[in-house]
Design an enzyme around this catalytic site. Structure first.
Site, PDB file in Angstrom:
ATOM      1  N   ARG A  24       3.883   8.034   8.848  1.00  0.00           N
ATOM      2  CA  ARG A  24       2.626   8.800   8.739  1.00  0.00           C
ATOM      3  C   ARG A  24       1.958   8.870  10.117  1.00  0.00           C
ATOM      4  O   ARG A  24       1.349   9.876  10.479  1.00  0.00           O
ATOM      5  CB  ARG A  24       1.688   8.168   7.710  1.00  0.00           C
ATOM      6  CG  ARG A  24       0.569   9.126   7.250  1.00  0.00           C
ATOM      7  CD  ARG A  24      -0.360   8.484   6.209  1.00  0.00           C
ATOM      8  NE  ARG A  24       0.389   7.856   5.160  1.00  0.00           N
ATOM      9  CZ  ARG A  24       0.047   6.691   4.588  1.00  0.00           C
ATOM     10  NH1 ARG A  24      -1.044   6.057   4.950  1.00  0.00           N
ATOM     11  NH2 ARG A  24       0.797   6.175   3.654  1.00  0.00           N
ATOM     12  N   GLU A 181      -4.765  -3.575   2.309  1.00  0.00           N
ATOM     13  CA  GLU A 181      -5.113  -3.950   3.687  1.00  0.00           C
ATOM     14  C   GLU A 181      -6.604  -4.002   4.027  1.00  0.00           C
ATOM     15  O   GLU A 181      -7.004  -4.666   4.986  1.00  0.00           O
ATOM     16  CB  GLU A 181      -4.456  -2.986   4.708  1.00  0.00           C
ATOM     17  CG  GLU A 181      -2.952  -3.051   4.793  1.00  0.00           C
ATOM     18  CD  GLU A 181      -2.279  -2.221   3.719  1.00  0.00           C
ATOM     19  OE1 GLU A 181      -2.971  -1.400   3.077  1.00  0.00           O
ATOM     20  OE2 GLU A 181      -1.062  -2.396   3.499  1.00  0.00           O
ATOM     21  N   SER A 203      -2.932   7.943  -4.515  1.00  0.00           N
ATOM     22  CA  SER A 203      -1.540   8.391  -4.595  1.00  0.00           C
ATOM     23  C   SER A 203      -0.958   8.197  -5.994  1.00  0.00           C
ATOM     24  O   SER A 203       0.054   8.802  -6.332  1.00  0.00           O
ATOM     25  CB  SER A 203      -0.686   7.613  -3.597  1.00  0.00           C
ATOM     26  OG  SER A 203      -0.746   6.225  -3.881  1.00  0.00           O
ATOM     27  N   ASP A 204      -1.585   7.331  -6.794  1.00  0.00           N
ATOM     28  CA  ASP A 204      -1.080   7.093  -8.144  1.00  0.00           C
ATOM     29  C   ASP A 204      -2.217   6.528  -8.998  1.00  0.00           C
ATOM     30  O   ASP A 204      -3.257   6.139  -8.468  1.00  0.00           O
ATOM     31  CB  ASP A 204       0.119   6.146  -8.125  1.00  0.00           C
ATOM     32  CG  ASP A 204      -0.188   4.857  -7.415  1.00  0.00           C
ATOM     33  OD1 ASP A 204      -0.175   4.839  -6.168  1.00  0.00           O
ATOM     34  OD2 ASP A 204      -0.472   3.860  -8.091  1.00  0.00           O
TER      35      ASP A 204
HETATM   36  O1  LIG Z   1      -0.160   4.062   2.261  1.00  0.00           O
HETATM   37  P1  LIG Z   1      -0.463   2.748   2.906  1.00  0.00           P
HETATM   38  O2  LIG Z   1      -1.401   2.900   4.056  1.00  0.00           O
HETATM   39  O3  LIG Z   1       0.769   1.963   3.294  1.00  0.00           O
HETATM   40  O4  LIG Z   1      -1.259   1.866   1.809  1.00  0.00           O
HETATM   41  C1  LIG Z   1      -0.807   1.491   0.525  1.00  0.00           C
HETATM   42  O5  LIG Z   1       0.577   1.737   0.297  1.00  0.00           O
HETATM   43  C2  LIG Z   1       1.340   0.524   0.413  1.00  0.00           C
HETATM   44  C3  LIG Z   1       1.979   0.209  -0.918  1.00  0.00           C
HETATM   45  O6  LIG Z   1       2.814   1.251  -1.325  1.00  0.00           O
HETATM   46  C4  LIG Z   1       0.340  -0.556   0.839  1.00  0.00           C
HETATM   47  O7  LIG Z   1       0.345  -0.664   2.233  1.00  0.00           O
HETATM   48  C5  LIG Z   1      -0.952   0.000   0.295  1.00  0.00           C
HETATM   49  O8  LIG Z   1      -2.131  -0.497   0.866  1.00  0.00           O
HETATM   50  O1  LIG Z   2      -1.340  -0.867  -3.057  1.00  0.00           O
HETATM   51  C1  LIG Z   2      -1.207   0.181  -3.684  1.00  0.00           C
HETATM   52  C2  LIG Z   2      -1.117   1.446  -3.059  1.00  0.00           C
HETATM   53  C3  LIG Z   2      -0.960   2.564  -3.819  1.00  0.00           C
HETATM   54  N1  LIG Z   2      -0.901   2.445  -5.154  1.00  0.00           N
HETATM   55  C4  LIG Z   2      -0.985   1.248  -5.769  1.00  0.00           C
HETATM   56  O2  LIG Z   2      -0.927   1.186  -7.007  1.00  0.00           O
HETATM   57  N2  LIG Z   2      -1.135   0.143  -5.023  1.00  0.00           N
END
Ligand SMILES: O=P(O)(O)O[C@H]1O[C@H](CO)[C@@H](O)[C@H]1O
Ligand SMILES: O=c1cc[nH]c(=O)[nH]1
EC number: 2.4.2.1
Length: 234
Positions: A24, A181, A203-204
């Site tokens: 990214r 994070e 994202s989900d």
């Molecule tokens: O899309 P990023 O920034 O990686 O963040 C989310 O995605 C990851 C998990 O799939 C973890 O790092 C979570 O914090």
């Molecule tokens: O840490 C994460 C990041 C994206 N989606 C999740 O369910 N958990």
């Protein structure tokens, strides 16, 4: 040069965007920055510096979870003089009124991690984002017409858990989403006296089980990325 970043002195800007995914970071450098160059390839954790609307900005992958992200955040602040750190991440919604692709401005982060507890035994020390960055990003997001939420998120040590109910219970207490994070970022920013903010795209969904694809997660969260870039160059 620091332990995990091979950039030379002066190659990293004071404002750094922090995606978990190093690809990214590459996408952002190629899509949004001018005159971008790659300053880090150590462990494949790519970092780039370029300009956005004439102002220097860096973008550094952090990896997943607070142990990995803390390494990059620590070195960016202490070895390279970073002053404004804006995480641009993905998250899973834990409330029904939060929808896929909504953008969350993390005002604060709850956590199940021990990294903060270890420093303050017996205390709950709230992890909060920088108000100025938050205000600017909120105004920019509103102007763009984004579906925004400002409030608490959960930074979890684990992605996979046998106790999703615990996450959903936090949702009932107003926490919008889970990621891995932000609490670590806010803690280190407070510790070292710099500014930090986390912007997260959903994202989900842990209730509806809707998901974006891995390709979308890697590349297409442009609204959040533009809000972050506009905020740090304001
Ligand atoms: O899309 P990023 O920034 O990686 O963040 C989310 O995605 C990851 C998990 O799939 C973890 O790092 C979570 O914090
Ligand atoms: O840490 C994460 C990041 C994206 N989606 C999740 O369910 N958990």
């Amino acid at each position: 040069m620091s332990f995990h970043i091979e950039a030379k002195a002066g190659e990293i800007a004071e404002s750094v965007l922090l995606p978990g995914d190093p690809l990214r970071a590459k996408y952002i450098a190629e899509t949004f920055l001018e005159d971008a160059f790659c300053y880090n390839q150590v462990r494949g954790m790519l970092g780039f510096t370029g300009t956005y609307k004439g102002k220097r900005v860096s973008v550094q992958g952090t990896g997943m979870g607070m142990p990995s992200a803390s390494i990059y955040i620590h070195e960016l602040i202490n070895d390279y003089g970073a002053k404004n750190l804006v995480r641009i991440g993905t998250c899973g919604a834990i409330q029904e009124n939060v929808k896929i692709r909504d953008v969350i401005i993390a005002q604060a982060a709850a956590t199940n991690s021990s990294i903060i507890r270890n420093d303050f035994p017996g205390f709950d020390f709230p992890q909060i984002g920088n108000f100025g960055l938050m205000k600017d990003s909120y105004e920019i997001g509103v102007e763009k017409g984004l579906n925004l939420h400002v409030g608490n998120v959960l930074s979890s040590d684990l992605f996979y858990t046998d106790d999703t109910e615990a996450f959903l219970k936090l949702g009932k207490f107003g926490v919008y989403a889970v990621e891995m994070e932000t609490a670590g970022l806010y803690y280190l920013a407070t510790k070292f006296g710099v500014k930090a903010l986390s912007l997260l795209t959903v994202s989900d969904h842990l209730i509806t089980h809707e998901q974006t694809t891995a390709q979308e997660r890697q590349t297409t969260f442009n609204d959040m990325i533009e809000v972050a870039l506009e905020t740090v160059t304001k």
